[in-house]
Design a protein around this motif. Sequence first.
Motif, PDB file in Angstrom:
ATOM      1  N   ARG A  33       0.882  -1.173   0.000  1.00 34.20           N
ATOM      2  CA  ARG A  33       0.000   0.000   0.000  1.00 34.20           C
ATOM      3  C   ARG A  33       0.916   1.218   0.000  1.00 34.20           C
ATOM      4  N   SER A  34       0.620   2.229  -0.844  1.00 34.48           N
ATOM      5  CA  SER A  34       1.446   3.440  -0.832  1.00 34.48           C
ATOM      6  C   SER A  34       1.177   4.250   0.434  1.00 34.48           C
ATOM      7  N   TRP A 157       4.806   6.210  -5.438  1.00 40.92           N
ATOM      8  CA  TRP A 157       5.236   6.454  -6.832  1.00 40.92           C
ATOM      9  C   TRP A 157       4.488   7.700  -7.307  1.00 40.92           C
ATOM     10  N   ARG A 196      -7.018   0.855   0.342  1.00 39.33           N
ATOM     11  CA  ARG A 196      -8.011   1.507  -0.539  1.00 39.33           C
ATOM     12  C   ARG A 196      -8.751   0.387  -1.265  1.00 39.33           C
ATOM     13  N   ARG A 198      -9.755  -2.171  -3.891  1.00 40.22           N
ATOM     14  CA  ARG A 198      -8.946  -2.769  -4.958  1.00 40.22           C
ATOM     15  C   ARG A 198      -9.870  -3.241  -6.080  1.00 40.22           C
TER      16      ARG A 198
HETATM   17  C1  LIG Z   1       2.986   6.183 -13.096  1.00 38.03           C
HETATM   18  C2  LIG Z   1       2.265   6.617 -11.838  1.00 38.03           C
HETATM   19  C3  LIG Z   1       2.257   7.963 -11.480  1.00 38.03           C
HETATM   20  C4  LIG Z   1       1.582   8.383 -10.344  1.00 38.03           C
HETATM   21  N1  LIG Z   1       1.601   9.717 -10.015  1.00 38.03           N
HETATM   22  C5  LIG Z   1       0.908  10.136  -8.936  1.00 38.03           C
HETATM   23  C6  LIG Z   1       0.910  11.525  -8.595  1.00 38.03           C
HETATM   24  O1  LIG Z   1       1.541  12.339  -9.262  1.00 38.03           O
HETATM   25  N2  LIG Z   1       0.193  11.918  -7.505  1.00 38.03           N
HETATM   26  C7  LIG Z   1      -0.515  11.006  -6.737  1.00 38.03           C
HETATM   27  O2  LIG Z   1      -1.130  11.411  -5.756  1.00 38.03           O
HETATM   28  N3  LIG Z   1      -0.511   9.665  -7.022  1.00 38.03           N
HETATM   29  C8  LIG Z   1       0.183   9.228  -8.110  1.00 38.03           C
HETATM   30  N4  LIG Z   1       0.199   7.888  -8.415  1.00 38.03           N
HETATM   31  C9  LIG Z   1      -0.624   6.938  -7.586  1.00 38.03           C
HETATM   32  C10 LIG Z   1       0.120   6.479  -6.301  1.00 38.03           C
HETATM   33  O3  LIG Z   1       1.382   6.008  -6.644  1.00 38.03           O
HETATM   34  C11 LIG Z   1      -0.568   5.272  -5.592  1.00 38.03           C
HETATM   35  O4  LIG Z   1      -0.356   4.131  -6.365  1.00 38.03           O
HETATM   36  C12 LIG Z   1      -2.033   5.434  -5.482  1.00 38.03           C
HETATM   37  O5  LIG Z   1      -2.204   6.420  -4.530  1.00 38.03           O
HETATM   38  C13 LIG Z   1      -2.706   4.110  -5.116  1.00 38.03           C
HETATM   39  O6  LIG Z   1      -2.237   3.621  -3.928  1.00 38.03           O
HETATM   40  P1  LIG Z   1      -1.551   2.130  -3.781  1.00 38.03           P
HETATM   41  O7  LIG Z   1      -0.174   2.256  -4.349  1.00 38.03           O
HETATM   42  O8  LIG Z   1      -1.585   1.920  -2.301  1.00 38.03           O
HETATM   43  O9  LIG Z   1      -2.347   1.117  -4.521  1.00 38.03           O
HETATM   44  C14 LIG Z   1       0.893   7.430  -9.530  1.00 38.03           C
HETATM   45  C15 LIG Z   1       0.932   6.064  -9.870  1.00 38.03           C
HETATM   46  C16 LIG Z   1       1.609   5.663 -11.020  1.00 38.03           C
HETATM   47  C17 LIG Z   1       1.608   4.193 -11.381  1.00 38.03           C
END
Ligand SMILES: Cc1cc2nc3c(=O)[nH]c(=O)nc-3n(C[C@H](O)[C@H](O)[C@H](O)COP(=O)(O)O)c2cc1C
Length: 208
Positions: A33-34, A157, A196, A198
């Motif tokens: 999880r991010s 990310w 979050r 899925r």
């Molecule tokens: C290529 C890429 C770019 C992303 N850029 C952003 C961003 O600029 N801002 C943001 O809030 N989340 C961004 N995200 C989403 C977060 O990395 C995160 O994956 C998302 O909040 C979902 O949470 P999880 O990683 O826990 O599934 C990006 C994801 C990817 C794959």
Amino acid sequence: MDHKPVSDYVPTSFSKAGEPVMNDILALLKTRRSAPAATLKAPGPSPQDINAMLEVAARVPDHGKLAPWRFIVFEGDGRDRAGTLVAEVYAKAHPDAEAGRIETELKRFSLAPLVIGVVSSAAAHPKIPEWEQVLSAGAVCMNLIIAANALGFASVWLSEWYSYDREVLSRMGLAEHEKIAGFIHIGCAAGPREDRPRPNLTEIVTRF
Ligand SMILES: Cc1cc2nc3c(=O)[nH]c(=O)nc-3n(C[C@H](O)[C@H](O)[C@H](O)COP(=O)(O)O)c2cc1C
């Protein structure tokens, strides 16, 4: 080998920040999880941790073995210099920007103790489609995240506007054809995080 259902995998131990420190790869992947960059605290990864993460990140499927990606590490005052660069470019493009917004831009790279930029150097190639080179850069970002999480750090990310601003990119040393696959922010999580919703597999899986 008997396959345990994924639901049987649970965290095997927890780090001091309450993060599940998983010895079990599947359990780590199942709970990945991010964390918002602003919640990522010091201490950041050690130089040894960073090397270990970069080694894992570079170990991805790569059609044609082109290594069409590279890394930019933002640590220590390098983060502040990146933030100053981003804020400068933002202020030039938005002369009426409020001081608060400039402050936000200044801090973009110093929210977490470490940021690793993954640069995609994908380019036309006689045999390997550019699209496949880009996918490999995406795999690098994900391997980097998993390696950071496996070492007990949290991550996120991000791209944000500056990933698409050519002035920022060229002043970060990217060549014309290079793009940012992501900025991976890494640090200690403030504590466990709500998951979050899925994707529902029944909506995204078909059988041929
Ligand atoms: C290529 C890429 C770019 C992303 N850029 C952003 C961003 O600029 N801002 C943001 O809030 N989340 C961004 N995200 C989403 C977060 O990395 C995160 O994956 C998302 O909040 C979902 O949470 P999880 O990683 O826990 O599934 C990006 C994801 C990817 C794959």
